[in-house]
Design a protein around this motif. Structure first.
Motif, PDB file in Angstrom:
ATOM      1  N   ASN A 249       0.768  -1.156  -0.078  1.00 13.60           N
ATOM      2  CA  ASN A 249       0.154  -0.064   0.225  1.00 13.60           C
ATOM      3  C   ASN A 249       0.801   1.308   0.113  1.00 13.60           C
ATOM      4  OD1 ASN A 249      -2.513  -1.728  -0.123  1.00 13.60           O
ATOM      5  ND2 ASN A 249      -2.468  -1.222   2.232  1.00 13.60           N
ATOM      6  N   VAL A 250       1.789   1.316   0.602  1.00 11.83           N
ATOM      7  CA  VAL A 250       3.009   2.128   0.757  1.00 11.83           C
ATOM      8  C   VAL A 250       3.560   2.592  -0.695  1.00 11.83           C
ATOM      9  CG1 VAL A 250       5.169   2.975   1.067  1.00 11.83           C
ATOM     10  CG2 VAL A 250       3.456   2.256   2.980  1.00 11.83           C
ATOM     11  N   ILE A 251       3.373   1.499  -1.206  1.00  9.56           N
ATOM     12  CA  ILE A 251       4.341   1.746  -2.518  1.00  9.56           C
ATOM     13  C   ILE A 251       3.427   2.295  -3.783  1.00  9.56           C
ATOM     14  CG2 ILE A 251       5.535   0.417  -4.910  1.00  9.56           C
ATOM     15  CD1 ILE A 251       6.621  -1.691  -2.506  1.00  9.56           C
ATOM     16  N   THR A 252       2.466   1.889  -3.460  1.00  9.51           N
ATOM     17  CA  THR A 252       0.638   2.137  -4.396  1.00  9.51           C
ATOM     18  C   THR A 252       1.174   3.335  -4.371  1.00  9.51           C
ATOM     19  OG1 THR A 252       0.098  -0.090  -4.310  1.00  9.51           O
ATOM     20  CG2 THR A 252      -1.042   1.535  -5.168  1.00  9.51           C
ATOM     21  N   GLY A 253       0.704   3.715  -2.854  1.00 10.97           N
ATOM     22  CA  GLY A 253       0.873   5.110  -2.477  1.00 10.97           C
ATOM     23  C   GLY A 253       1.493   6.775  -2.666  1.00 10.97           C
ATOM     24  N   GLY A 254       2.982   5.559  -3.356  1.00 11.68           N
ATOM     25  CA  GLY A 254       3.643   6.841  -3.865  1.00 11.68           C
ATOM     26  C   GLY A 254       4.267   7.336  -2.903  1.00 11.68           C
ATOM     27  N   ALA A 255       4.949   7.183  -1.982  1.00 12.37           N
ATOM     28  CA  ALA A 255       5.806   7.541  -0.400  1.00 12.37           C
ATOM     29  C   ALA A 255       6.684   7.764  -1.494  1.00 12.37           C
ATOM     30  CB  ALA A 255       5.278   6.498   0.649  1.00 12.37           C
ATOM     31  N   ALA A 256       7.980   8.711  -1.097  1.00 15.79           N
ATOM     32  CA  ALA A 256       9.003   8.706  -1.204  1.00 15.79           C
ATOM     33  C   ALA A 256      10.153   7.527  -0.404  1.00 15.79           C
ATOM     34  CB  ALA A 256       9.549  10.197  -0.524  1.00 15.79           C
ATOM     35  N   ALA A 257       9.980   7.076   0.292  1.00 16.03           N
ATOM     36  CA  ALA A 257      10.729   6.079   0.910  1.00 16.03           C
ATOM     37  C   ALA A 257       9.689   4.677   1.982  1.00 16.03           C
ATOM     38  CB  ALA A 257      12.228   6.601   1.754  1.00 16.03           C
ATOM     39  N   ILE A 258      10.156   3.618   1.820  1.00 17.77           N
ATOM     40  CA  ILE A 258      10.472   2.912   2.681  1.00 17.77           C
ATOM     41  C   ILE A 258      11.005   2.761   3.827  1.00 17.77           C
ATOM     42  CG2 ILE A 258       9.608   0.451   3.748  1.00 17.77           C
ATOM     43  CD1 ILE A 258       8.310   0.054   1.044  1.00 17.77           C
ATOM     44  N   GLU A 259      10.768   3.152   5.113  1.00 19.99           N
ATOM     45  CA  GLU A 259      11.938   2.743   6.266  1.00 19.99           C
ATOM     46  C   GLU A 259      11.811   1.610   6.468  1.00 19.99           C
ATOM     47  OE1 GLU A 259      13.669   6.322   7.195  1.00 19.99           O
ATOM     48  OE2 GLU A 259      12.497   7.206   6.114  1.00 19.99           O
ATOM     49  N   HIS A 260      13.205   0.555   6.511  1.00 18.31           N
ATOM     50  CA  HIS A 260      13.234  -0.450   7.580  1.00 18.31           C
ATOM     51  C   HIS A 260      13.118  -1.371   5.759  1.00 18.31           C
ATOM     52  CE1 HIS A 260      13.267   1.114  11.580  1.00 18.31           C
ATOM     53  NE2 HIS A 260      12.089   1.773  11.026  1.00 18.31           N
ATOM     54  N   GLY A 261      11.565  -2.065   6.209  1.00 16.05           N
ATOM     55  CA  GLY A 261      11.445  -2.581   4.951  1.00 16.05           C
ATOM     56  C   GLY A 261      12.105  -3.763   4.727  1.00 16.05           C
ATOM     57  N   PHE A 262      12.254  -4.565   5.947  1.00 16.09           N
ATOM     58  CA  PHE A 262      13.084  -5.841   6.716  1.00 16.09           C
ATOM     59  C   PHE A 262      12.279  -6.858   6.104  1.00 16.09           C
ATOM     60  CE2 PHE A 262      14.121  -4.374  10.822  1.00 16.09           C
ATOM     61  CZ  PHE A 262      15.018  -3.440   9.880  1.00 16.09           C
ATOM     62  N   ALA A 263      10.776  -6.917   5.532  1.00 18.57           N
ATOM     63  CA  ALA A 263      10.002  -8.245   4.942  1.00 18.57           C
ATOM     64  C   ALA A 263      10.393  -7.744   3.260  1.00 18.57           C
ATOM     65  CB  ALA A 263       9.357  -8.881   5.288  1.00 18.57           C
ATOM     66  N   LEU A 264      10.258  -7.037   2.727  1.00 19.00           N
ATOM     67  CA  LEU A 264      10.436  -6.760   1.626  1.00 19.00           C
ATOM     68  C   LEU A 264      10.328  -7.826   0.870  1.00 19.00           C
ATOM     69  CD1 LEU A 264      11.543  -2.817   1.593  1.00 19.00           C
ATOM     70  CD2 LEU A 264       8.967  -4.068   1.300  1.00 19.00           C
ATOM     71  N   ASN A 265       9.742  -8.338  -0.860  1.00 22.68           N
ATOM     72  CA  ASN A 265      10.184  -9.376  -2.006  1.00 22.68           C
ATOM     73  C   ASN A 265      10.686  -8.675  -3.064  1.00 22.68           C
ATOM     74  OD1 ASN A 265       7.869  -8.341  -2.871  1.00 22.68           O
ATOM     75  ND2 ASN A 265       6.431  -9.904  -2.174  1.00 22.68           N
ATOM     76  N   ASN A 266      10.875  -9.476  -3.741  1.00 19.52           N
ATOM     77  CA  ASN A 266      11.513  -8.882  -4.868  1.00 19.52           C
ATOM     78  C   ASN A 266      10.621  -8.268  -5.582  1.00 19.52           C
ATOM     79  OD1 ASN A 266      13.857 -10.428  -4.451  1.00 19.52           O
ATOM     80  ND2 ASN A 266      13.650 -12.135  -5.793  1.00 19.52           N
ATOM     81  N   GLU A 267       9.632  -8.232  -5.797  1.00 14.55           N
ATOM     82  CA  GLU A 267       8.208  -7.809  -6.697  1.00 14.55           C
ATOM     83  C   GLU A 267       7.937  -6.401  -6.225  1.00 14.55           C
ATOM     84  OE1 GLU A 267       3.637  -8.590  -7.596  1.00 14.55           O
ATOM     85  OE2 GLU A 267       4.868 -10.175  -6.992  1.00 14.55           O
ATOM     86  N   GLN A 268       8.487  -6.671  -3.922  1.00  9.82           N
ATOM     87  CA  GLN A 268       8.007  -5.045  -4.016  1.00  9.82           C
ATOM     88  C   GLN A 268       9.455  -3.759  -4.285  1.00  9.82           C
ATOM     89  OE1 GLN A 268       7.023  -6.418   0.218  1.00  9.82           O
ATOM     90  NE2 GLN A 268       4.694  -5.893  -0.267  1.00  9.82           N
ATOM     91  N   LEU A 269      10.319  -4.841  -4.289  1.00  8.84           N
ATOM     92  CA  LEU A 269      11.780  -3.888  -4.503  1.00  8.84           C
ATOM     93  C   LEU A 269      11.612  -3.581  -5.984  1.00  8.84           C
ATOM     94  CD1 LEU A 269      14.449  -6.284  -2.206  1.00  8.84           C
ATOM     95  CD2 LEU A 269      13.643  -3.964  -1.643  1.00  8.84           C
ATOM     96  N   GLN A 270      10.971  -4.173  -6.529  1.00  8.25           N
ATOM     97  CA  GLN A 270      11.313  -3.956  -8.401  1.00  8.25           C
ATOM     98  C   GLN A 270       9.880  -2.352  -8.658  1.00  8.25           C
ATOM     99  OE1 GLN A 270      13.079  -5.319 -10.828  1.00  8.25           O
ATOM    100  NE2 GLN A 270      12.233  -3.778 -12.032  1.00  8.25           N
ATOM    101  N   SER A 271       8.760  -2.873  -7.817  1.00  6.72           N
ATOM    102  CA  SER A 271       8.148  -1.265  -7.660  1.00  6.72           C
ATOM    103  C   SER A 271       8.792  -0.613  -7.353  1.00  6.72           C
ATOM    104  CB  SER A 271       6.223  -2.197  -8.058  1.00  6.72           C
ATOM    105  OG  SER A 271       6.764  -3.159  -6.606  1.00  6.72           O
ATOM    106  N   MET A 272       9.136  -1.164  -6.164  1.00  7.06           N
ATOM    107  CA  MET A 272       9.667   0.182  -6.004  1.00  7.06           C
ATOM    108  C   MET A 272      10.810   1.370  -6.578  1.00  7.06           C
ATOM    109  SD  MET A 272      10.830  -0.839  -2.138  1.00  7.06           S
ATOM    110  CE  MET A 272      11.559   0.499  -1.122  1.00  7.06           C
ATOM    111  N   LYS A 273      11.628   0.165  -7.473  1.00  5.36           N
ATOM    112  CA  LYS A 273      12.632   0.750  -8.426  1.00  5.36           C
ATOM    113  C   LYS A 273      11.822   1.350  -9.086  1.00  5.36           C
ATOM    114  CE  LYS A 273      15.880  -0.578 -12.334  1.00  5.36           C
ATOM    115  NZ  LYS A 273      16.335  -1.148 -12.362  1.00  5.36           N
ATOM    116  N   ASP A 274      10.487   1.024  -9.516  1.00 12.16           N
ATOM    117  CA  ASP A 274      10.266   1.431 -11.215  1.00 12.16           C
ATOM    118  C   ASP A 274       9.346   2.918 -10.711  1.00 12.16           C
ATOM    119  OD1 ASP A 274      11.195  -1.000 -11.908  1.00 12.16           O
ATOM    120  OD2 ASP A 274       8.855  -1.822 -12.013  1.00 12.16           O
TER     121      ASP A 274
END
Ligand SMILES: [Zn+2]
Length: 417
Positions: A249-274
């Motif tokens: 939801n943070v990624i979809t909502g378009g925040a500037a950053a995720i703090e910690h992100g200890f459990a981010l999966n590859n798909e989420q890391l990829q959409s953060m990059k995009d």
């Protein structure tokens, strides 16, 4: 008469320009943060707190003051994008509510001034203070620095943390909501989030920090409402999230950053990059986890997880900015020494030293929205300049050997040795 005054003015101004004393730094080695490369024998001319010129064999005036760093590695001032300068917990005893109830805002502010100075003395000329500072303690620390009462880094400041009901507390009985409201603003709808943002800005915030997934989970619409509100004031929104639906939801909502992100999966890391969303990974070492109270086995597992997550984020190409998040100091170590333990995690993940330095300089500046004024050593940028004794590209831990610090042209530290 008018002509005479005009002449006098021209004379005064021109003599000021001619006699203006610049500072000339001779840098034996120089980190070009834009390209992630070390250059040799550079000169930096500083005028009125700003870098005027960078290059080899520059001409300068005899009256200029010279700083000889020809045996040092000169870097842009470092940035830590996740700190809590007013917070401190006893070793292996992290009781948040105990700190909230036992320590006043003034005590927290006093601690914050000490930790802020430690950051500056150790080369961090910019920090992002991300909340948990009692009742806006850091707002006063920033004023004290601006007034010249104390020295400290340039501080990007979040104010109170905005979260769904409960802050980051668990199990506090309903009669004692005020305990977490000392440090958090409860906000469960877009309107409440907007109100909280306006309150923070009124009290000096220059970034907005939300927490999601600890108690309630924000919807993407909640995050978007925060981003849109903050954007009106040219401020960014950063969000504490570990993974799962909260992070999506943070990624979809378009925040500037995720703090910690200890459990981010590859798909989420990829959409953060995009989407250009930064990861501020707060990559605790084994010792940091242990200090927070974990047993050895858990500390090892948590650290291994972070090494893996860092590796994946780097491989995928997610933008990263350096952040430490240390609020428990290790025995015999000060806050900065304890914080820089996270470098062990970066090293274990085999992230190149030049990239780690970029996450502490040019990348951090981009996330913080100050990339047109800080983060690189080029003309027209603030003279936030540090020097270390060994080449950090050989070993990133060399940044622990800071012996020269200049902030906005003012020399904070210049060890003679
Ligand atoms: Zn934190």
């Amino acid at each position: 008469m008018t002509k005479k005054i005009l002449f006098l003015l021209v004379f005064i101004i021109s003599s000021l320009i001619i006699n203006a004393q610049n500072t000339v730094i001779k840098a034996g080695h120089f980190f070009d943060a834009r390209n992630g490369k070390m250059l040799d024998n550079q000169m930096i001319i500083v005028q009125d707190g700003i870098i005027k010129e960078v290059g080899t064999n520059l001409e300068f005036n005899k009256s200029d003051s010279i700083i000889d760093l020809s045996n040092s590695w000169v870097l842009p001032g470092l940035m830590d994008c996740h700190v809590h300068i007013t917070a401190n917990f006893p070793y292996r005893n992290l009781q948040m509510e105990q700190m909230y109830s036992n320590e006043s805002t003034s005590l927290r502010a006093i601690r914050g001034t000490v930790v802020a100075k430690q950051f500056l003395d150790n080369g961090f000329t910019t920090i992002k203070e991300i909340g948990n500072d009692a009742n806006y303690a850091t707002a006063d620390i920033i004023k004290a620095i601006k007034n010249g009462w104390i020295q400290g880094p340039n501080i990007i400041y979040a104010g109170k943390i905005i979260a769904p009901y409960g802050g980051q507390s668990r199990g506090v009985n309903p009669e004692h909501e005020h305990i977490w409201n000392f440090e958090y603003i409860d906000a469960d709808t877009p309107d409440e989030i907007k109100k909280a943002i306006r309150k923070n800005i009124y009290n000096g915030a220059t970034v907005i920090k939300l927490v999601t997934g600890v108690n309630g989970i924000y919807d993407a619409e909640d995050i978007r409402a925060a981003v849109d509100e903050a954007k009106k004031y040219n401020i960014k929104v950063t969000v504490h999230a570990h993974g799962g639906l909260a992070a999506t939801n943070v990624i979809t909502g378009g925040a500037a950053a995720i703090e910690h992100g200890f459990a981010l999966n590859n798909e989420q890391l990829q959409s953060m990059k995009d989407k250009g969303i930064f990861l501020v990974g707060t990559d605790f070492s084994y010792d940091n986890w242990y200090a927070y109270g974990m047993d050895s086995e858990t500390a090892t597992a948590l650290n291994n997880n972070l090494v893996d997550r860092l590796k994946r984020a780097y491989k995928i190409g997610t933008s990263m900015a350096f952040g430490t998040d240390i609020v428990v100091d290790l025995p015999e170590l000060n806050r900065i020494e304890s914080s820089l333990k996270v470098l062990e995690t970066w090293k274990a993940a085999e992230i190149p030293a030049s990239y780690i330095l970029q996450t502490m300089t040019i990348n951090a500046a981009e996330l913080l929205g100050i990339d047109n004024e800080r983060g690189i050593l080029e003309s027209s940028y603030f003279a936030d300049i540090i020097a270390v004794k060994k080449n950090p590209l050989d070993d990133i831990e060399s940044i622990k050997t800071v012996h020269f610090v200049m902030k906005e042209g003012v020399i904070i530290r210049n060890d003679k040795k």
